[in-house]
Design an enzyme around this catalytic site. Sequence first.
Site, mmCIF file in Angstrom:
data_model
loop_
_atom_site.group_PDB
_atom_site.id
_atom_site.type_symbol
_atom_site.label_atom_id
_atom_site.label_comp_id
_atom_site.label_asym_id
_atom_site.label_seq_id
_atom_site.Cartn_x
_atom_site.Cartn_y
_atom_site.Cartn_z
ATOM 1 N N LYS A 107 6.325 2.429 -8.455
ATOM 2 C CA LYS A 107 6.800 1.272 -8.552
ATOM 3 C C LYS A 107 5.359 0.080 -8.838
ATOM 4 O O LYS A 107 4.257 -0.022 -8.187
ATOM 5 C CB LYS A 107 6.941 0.807 -6.922
ATOM 6 C CG LYS A 107 8.075 -0.368 -7.640
ATOM 7 C CD LYS A 107 7.376 -1.862 -8.136
ATOM 8 C CE LYS A 107 7.031 -2.209 -6.500
ATOM 9 N NZ LYS A 107 6.172 -3.759 -8.012
ATOM 10 N N GLY A 149 -2.020 -1.448 -0.987
ATOM 11 C CA GLY A 149 -1.508 -2.398 -0.736
ATOM 12 C C GLY A 149 -2.716 -3.484 -0.031
ATOM 13 O O GLY A 149 -3.365 -2.923 1.159
ATOM 14 N N SER A 150 -1.579 -4.519 1.007
ATOM 15 C CA SER A 150 -1.930 -5.489 1.882
ATOM 16 C C SER A 150 -1.960 -4.701 3.294
ATOM 17 O O SER A 150 -0.939 -3.949 3.062
ATOM 18 C CB SER A 150 -1.443 -7.192 1.635
ATOM 19 O OG SER A 150 -0.513 -7.419 2.102
ATOM 20 N N THR A 151 -2.416 -4.799 4.334
ATOM 21 C CA THR A 151 -1.917 -4.564 5.489
ATOM 22 C C THR A 151 -0.521 -4.804 5.838
ATOM 23 O O THR A 151 -0.322 -4.341 6.565
ATOM 24 C CB THR A 151 -3.244 -4.902 6.337
ATOM 25 O OG1 THR A 151 -4.314 -3.626 5.942
ATOM 26 C CG2 THR A 151 -3.085 -4.540 8.062
ATOM 27 N N GLU A 152 -0.372 -6.317 5.961
ATOM 28 C CA GLU A 152 0.654 -6.986 5.580
ATOM 29 C C GLU A 152 1.790 -6.300 5.125
ATOM 30 O O GLU A 152 2.836 -6.045 6.311
ATOM 31 C CB GLU A 152 0.593 -8.697 5.436
ATOM 32 C CG GLU A 152 1.309 -9.178 5.869
ATOM 33 C CD GLU A 152 1.434 -10.550 5.191
ATOM 34 O OE1 GLU A 152 0.490 -10.720 4.328
ATOM 35 O OE2 GLU A 152 2.205 -10.919 4.829
ATOM 36 N N GLY A 177 1.466 -2.682 4.276
ATOM 37 C CA GLY A 177 2.011 -1.784 4.292
ATOM 38 C C GLY A 177 2.908 -1.547 6.041
ATOM 39 O O GLY A 177 3.448 -0.796 6.039
ATOM 40 N N GLU A 237 -3.028 3.055 1.646
ATOM 41 C CA GLU A 237 -4.221 2.901 1.646
ATOM 42 C C GLU A 237 -4.165 1.406 1.665
ATOM 43 O O GLU A 237 -4.042 0.534 0.623
ATOM 44 C CB GLU A 237 -4.686 3.183 0.726
ATOM 45 C CG GLU A 237 -6.485 3.183 0.316
ATOM 46 C CD GLU A 237 -7.205 2.429 -0.420
ATOM 47 O OE1 GLU A 237 -7.260 1.403 -0.190
ATOM 48 O OE2 GLU A 237 -7.238 2.318 -1.922
ATOM 49 N N CYS A 252 -10.532 -3.232 -2.563
ATOM 50 C CA CYS A 252 -9.953 -2.907 -1.034
ATOM 51 C C CYS A 252 -11.529 -3.112 -0.273
ATOM 52 O O CYS A 252 -11.470 -2.945 1.519
ATOM 53 C CB CYS A 252 -8.862 -2.051 -0.541
ATOM 54 S SG CYS A 252 -9.303 -0.662 -1.581
ATOM 55 N N GLU A 263 -9.605 -10.672 4.731
ATOM 56 C CA GLU A 263 -10.287 -9.767 3.664
ATOM 57 C C GLU A 263 -9.869 -11.261 2.453
ATOM 58 O O GLU A 263 -8.518 -12.044 2.309
ATOM 59 C CB GLU A 263 -9.111 -8.483 3.572
ATOM 60 C CG GLU A 263 -9.322 -8.031 2.051
ATOM 61 C CD GLU A 263 -8.889 -6.930 2.254
ATOM 62 O OE1 GLU A 263 -6.987 -7.093 1.999
ATOM 63 O OE2 GLU A 263 -9.099 -5.735 1.634
HETATM 64 P P1 ADP Z 1 -1.000 -8.528 -2.857
HETATM 65 O O1 ADP Z 1 -0.989 -8.799 -1.943
HETATM 66 O O2 ADP Z 1 -2.081 -8.106 -2.776
HETATM 67 O O3 ADP Z 1 -0.413 -8.859 -3.852
HETATM 68 P P2 ADP Z 1 1.042 -7.012 -2.079
HETATM 69 O O4 ADP Z 1 -0.006 -5.519 -1.016
HETATM 70 O O5 ADP Z 1 1.872 -7.680 -1.683
HETATM 71 O O6 ADP Z 1 -0.692 -7.259 -2.597
HETATM 72 O O7 ADP Z 1 1.469 -5.794 -2.673
HETATM 73 C C1 ADP Z 1 1.082 -4.426 -3.427
HETATM 74 C C2 ADP Z 1 2.159 -3.970 -3.927
HETATM 75 O O8 ADP Z 1 2.778 -3.845 -2.910
HETATM 76 C C3 ADP Z 1 3.005 -4.469 -4.796
HETATM 77 O O9 ADP Z 1 3.366 -3.422 -6.261
HETATM 78 C C4 ADP Z 1 3.846 -5.364 -4.722
HETATM 79 O O10 ADP Z 1 5.181 -4.949 -5.112
HETATM 80 C C5 ADP Z 1 4.269 -4.509 -3.545
HETATM 81 N N1 ADP Z 1 5.198 -5.433 -2.023
HETATM 82 C C6 ADP Z 1 5.279 -6.059 -2.194
HETATM 83 N N2 ADP Z 1 6.065 -6.279 -1.193
HETATM 84 C C7 ADP Z 1 6.776 -5.584 -1.018
HETATM 85 C C8 ADP Z 1 7.630 -4.976 -0.197
HETATM 86 N N3 ADP Z 1 7.813 -6.130 1.581
HETATM 87 N N4 ADP Z 1 7.967 -3.723 0.403
HETATM 88 C C9 ADP Z 1 7.306 -2.887 -0.970
HETATM 89 N N5 ADP Z 1 6.358 -3.273 -1.566
HETATM 90 C C10 ADP Z 1 6.114 -4.002 -1.851
#
Ligand code: ADP
Length: 495
Positions: A192, A245-248, A250, A267, A301, A398
């Site tokens: 994805k 992606g983001s810790t949130e 994650g 990561e 990151c 961050e």
């Molecule tokens: P950023 O905030 O830097 O855009 P994200 O962590 O939101 O980074 O996004 C990284 C990846 O995680 C993207 O592919 C995004 O579509 C996906 N993503 C965002 N929210 C969710 C979620 N609730 N569940 C699964 N994947 C998600």
Amino acid sequence: MATATPLQMQDAVSQFLATPRKLLIDGRWVAASSGKTFDSIDPATGEVLARVAEGDKADIDAAVKAARRAFESGPWAKMSASERGRIMWKIADLLEQHTEEFAELETLDNGKPISVSRVADVPLAVDLFRYMAGWATKIEGSTIPISGPFFAYTRREPIGVVGQIIPWNFPLLMAAWKLGPALATGCTVILKPAEQTPLSALRLGELAMEAGLPPGVLNIVTGFGETAGAALAAHPDVDKIAFTGSTEVGKLIVHAAAGNLKKVTLELGGKSPNIVFDDADVNKATAGAANAIFFNHGQCCCAGSRLFIEDKIFDKVVEGVSESAKKIRVGPGMNTDTQMGPLVSEEQFRRVCGYMEAGLSEGAKAVVGGKKVGNRGYFVEPTVLVNTNPKMKVVQEEIFGPVVTAMPFKSVDEIAAEANNTSYGLAAGIWTKDIGKAHSLANKLKAGTVWINCYNVFDAAMPFGGYKQSGWGREMGKEALELYTETKAVCVKIN
Ligand code: ADP
């Protein structure tokens, strides 16, 4: 702003962009089952670049079914490790042959300078596939001398169907980091990509098919995180989810994965300390500190976003980094002389501007930068902040933009605690000529990677990942492969 004329994009790229892009499910390119699409935006202009299928739960279900079938009973399941390695090597060759096309796609979709995509993103992805292709034939168990009349050994088996959710900062490279170990170990994948940057992964999917990857082994579902991403993380028939992606987000993945206790690797974010001692080669350290934060517009990151400088050389290093920042040519990534492109999206642009404003209103001072650039696209100035304190948001959180906070420190005794004073632990930098000091500090830093007298050095063979809230597990190196296998112990009574 840089004003050079933009590169004329290749015909292959303009044709790719002109055709609405579909999902790759079971070896076929299909529209989203809802029929919906979304726009991928060019961050240099804010205009639509391409139309892409908007996959959601139904498409994830179809992709997981295809991946399960391919894993359990397709040609992939019967294929020798050597053949798997050969297909991966072919993917690398094809990617290398299309370097310019991928570099342009990446630059248009993400915003990064074409000079960077050509020499970093694409070649590193090629190298990753080759490195992992070599591992396909070397995934071994061991024999174990247990007590009694038994013969015991372990097998490393592929973990199964893997969901991989990747971010937008290095779209192609992150796809490679994820796909490499999954394919080398014999897993099947639902990838994805990030909604901001889906294009290079989709083109990679075409090359993977051309290289002979059987149907269902690699499925690519573009769409949004809250829908497609969340459905993948929660899916009961997915054996592992690998997320960058983001810790949130994650943390949301961990919750979603709990339903079937799928394996999880993460990561995540960072707020990495970059530490310059007064016995360093100051010129190299200064250039290194600028590269540590400004590379990829700070959208790394592992960006060296907290710059700690020993007090005797504080002014000199701050001045040097600020001079470098002033000289950076900011402009559209497709201009060949651009050194820093736009941030990836309007959302990210607002976020970074918000952090700069918050820092300044809390009392930080911008030696250079602190503002947006122009009125079109998502450009910001490379920024150096001083007069910060450890409680400020700009020091703790961050930013994911070209914003560094520079802080003086007095001694090696205090710096490890200060450097570790964050919830993250992804990377760190140390600049000194004293090798004893460098190694002893490296031992004390809670970070998955420590760079000494260098920064942002990556290699397919070197594991990368985080301590603390920067993640679980490692990408690249043999560590990554282990996280795509299950260990089976087999015990035989021999008399
Ligand atoms: P950023 O905030 O830097 O855009 P994200 O962590 O939101 O980074 O996004 C990284 C990846 O995680 C993207 O592919 C995004 O579509 C996906 N993503 C965002 N929210 C969710 C979620 N609730 N569940 C699964 N994947 C998600």
